[in-house]
Write an enzyme that holds these catalytic residues in place. Structure first.
Site, mmCIF file in Angstrom:
data_model
loop_
_atom_site.group_PDB
_atom_site.id
_atom_site.type_symbol
_atom_site.label_atom_id
_atom_site.label_comp_id
_atom_site.label_asym_id
_atom_site.label_seq_id
_atom_site.Cartn_x
_atom_site.Cartn_y
_atom_site.Cartn_z
ATOM 1 N N PRO A 100 -80.921 71.784 -49.699
ATOM 2 C CG PRO A 100 -82.851 73.106 -49.614
ATOM 3 C CD PRO A 100 -81.744 72.542 -48.745
ATOM 4 C CB CYS A 101 -78.748 69.993 -54.316
ATOM 5 S SG CYS A 101 -80.139 69.222 -55.202
#
Length: 438
Positions: A100-101
């Protein structure tokens, strides 16, 4: 000499609904295991990838031993038991995934201390434990910003300590340079075990704007959703024969490949059994009359003044489609583009086309989930070019699959959070998926 017909084994961490998985499969690898924490996304992944062993679990709670056990189960189901009878560990060719960014995203707060940033080290930990020949880690370009330099340096040092070479310089790739009708940039970290043939970054296939795939190429064949009253309450509708024939007549080469009308010599994915008459992921969005009037007056490529939605231009690629946030971060819905012809926002299917998903691929029946699932995904065509780099380094010449996969029960596309969680708990009670589940 290339190893003819062999399909290397890959593991997808942070799988989402499988955009990256599909690209890797299209390159000629078998995605044996997919890990996804969100039970709704995991259920949709399971629908589209019936051959993959899905672990609905938090990566932070998994060890390499868990994944090796799941891999042995997968081999028992998919391959000859001889592959696992005399070995404690199964060789893995590739581990890939996009942690997850949001902690690195230029659209977010970009806080160095964001706990989601630590998930890149969970990816690194599992690479260290699984020891694949290669890994590919995807993230937003923001990870390469100066403020994250210490974090990125630490990550590289940990990979190197685990016995991996990192391909330098780390590069940002743009999907539009690889045949995706979307201006979407992503950073990729490529690594290989010391002693094996190194990976290389792919060279852009398209460099001039005149060569780029456009919105017209992607969605001009799709019918006007407002012509179907069924789509007010359902996300799918059965086309008549004349409607299907018109769609096929209007389809550009880009769409002809997505629908299997013409062959794609670079696509080694397993064919799916699907109904081409069924237009899916196309539930209508209702707008009030004032919004419709404003949308009609908005020129292509411009922002509508009140909603701040941007209208797509038929003859240009789409701008980056974003996912918004999950319920744990406020359930924020990202702006959806206005259709270049009709006074409405685009559908999930139209977004999927702009992301290079084939038409057999389905998303959650709820639009909010569907748009998030598209926006969070690596475009399959972009994932495919990374997969081809792995295939080339391995010296493999994959053959086209001869078997067709049957998609799972569409019930999986309608599960809410509670029922999706219960679905995976039931899998756990049945002893499936290595005893893991949400």
């Amino acid at each position: 000499m290339a190893n003819l017909g062999y399909r290397p084994v890959a593991i997808d961490l942070f799988a989402g609904v499988g955009g990256f998985s599909l690209g890797i499969e299209q390159a000629g690898l078998d995605v044996a295991i997919a890990v996804e924490k969100d039970p709704i996304h995991a259920a949709v992944y399971g629908f589209n990838f019936p051959q993959t062993h899905v672990l609905c679990a938090d990566v932070s709670d998994l060890t390499g031993t868990h994944i090796q056990q799941a891999l042995r189960d997968w081999c028992d189901r998919q391959r000859s038991p001889v592959l696992v009878s005399d070995r404690d560990r199964i060789d893995i060719d590739l581990v890939f995934g996009g942690p997850p960014c949001q902690g690195f995203s230029v659209m977010g707060k970009r806080q160095v201390c964001d706990k989601r940033n630590l998930l890149v080290f969970e990816f690194c930990r599992l690479v260290k434990e699984l020891q694949p020949r290669y890994f590919v880690m995807e993230n937003v370009p923001g990870l390469g910003l100066k403020k994250y330099q210490n974090l990125l340096n630490r990550l590289q040092c940990e990979f190197q300590a685990a016995g991996y070479e990192i391909i330098q310089p780390i590069q940002v790739l743009s999907a539009v340079n690889f045949g995706v009708p979307q201006q979407r940039q992503r950073l990729f970290v490529l690594g290989n075990q010391v002693g094996v043939k190194p990976l290389t970054y792919p060279q852009p296939q398209l460099q001039s704007p005149s060569e780029f795939c456009t919105v017209r190429d992607a969605i001009a064949d799709l019918p006007n959703l407002d012509d179907f009253t069924e789509l007010q309450t359902s996300d799918s509708v059965e086309l008549t024969l004349p409607q299907l024939q018109l769609l096929q007549a209007l389809a550009m080469p880009y769409v002809e490949k997505l629908r299997g009308i013409i062959s794609d010599p670079f696509n080694f994915a397993y064919p799916r059994q699907w109904n081409p008459f069924l237009l899916t992921s196309s539930k209508r969005t209702r707008h009030n009359l004032a919004s419709i009037e404003r949308f009609n007056q908005t020129p292509p490529g411009q922002l509508e003044s009140i909603s701040r939605l941007q209208r797509l231009d038929w003859d240009k690629p789409c701008y980056t489609l974003r996912a918004g946030t999950g319920p744990e971060h406020g359930s924020y819905t990202s702006p959806r583009p206005i259709h270049p012809k009709y006074p409405r926002v685009i559908s999930v299917r139209e977004a999927a086309r702009l992301h290079s998903f084939p038409d057999w691929f389905r998303f959650h029946a709820t639009k909010w989930h569907g748009f998030r699932q598209v926006g969070n995904a690596v475009p399959p065509r972009l994932g495919r070019v990374l997969g081809h780099q792995v295939i080339a380094a391995l010296g493999v010449a994959p053959s086209q699959p001869t078997s067709t996969l049957t998609l799972k029960d569409p019930y999986l596309l309608e599960l809410g959070q509670v029922k999706a969680s219960e679905y995976w708990k039931q899998k756990k009670r049945q002893g499936d998926f290595s005893g893991l589940g949400c």
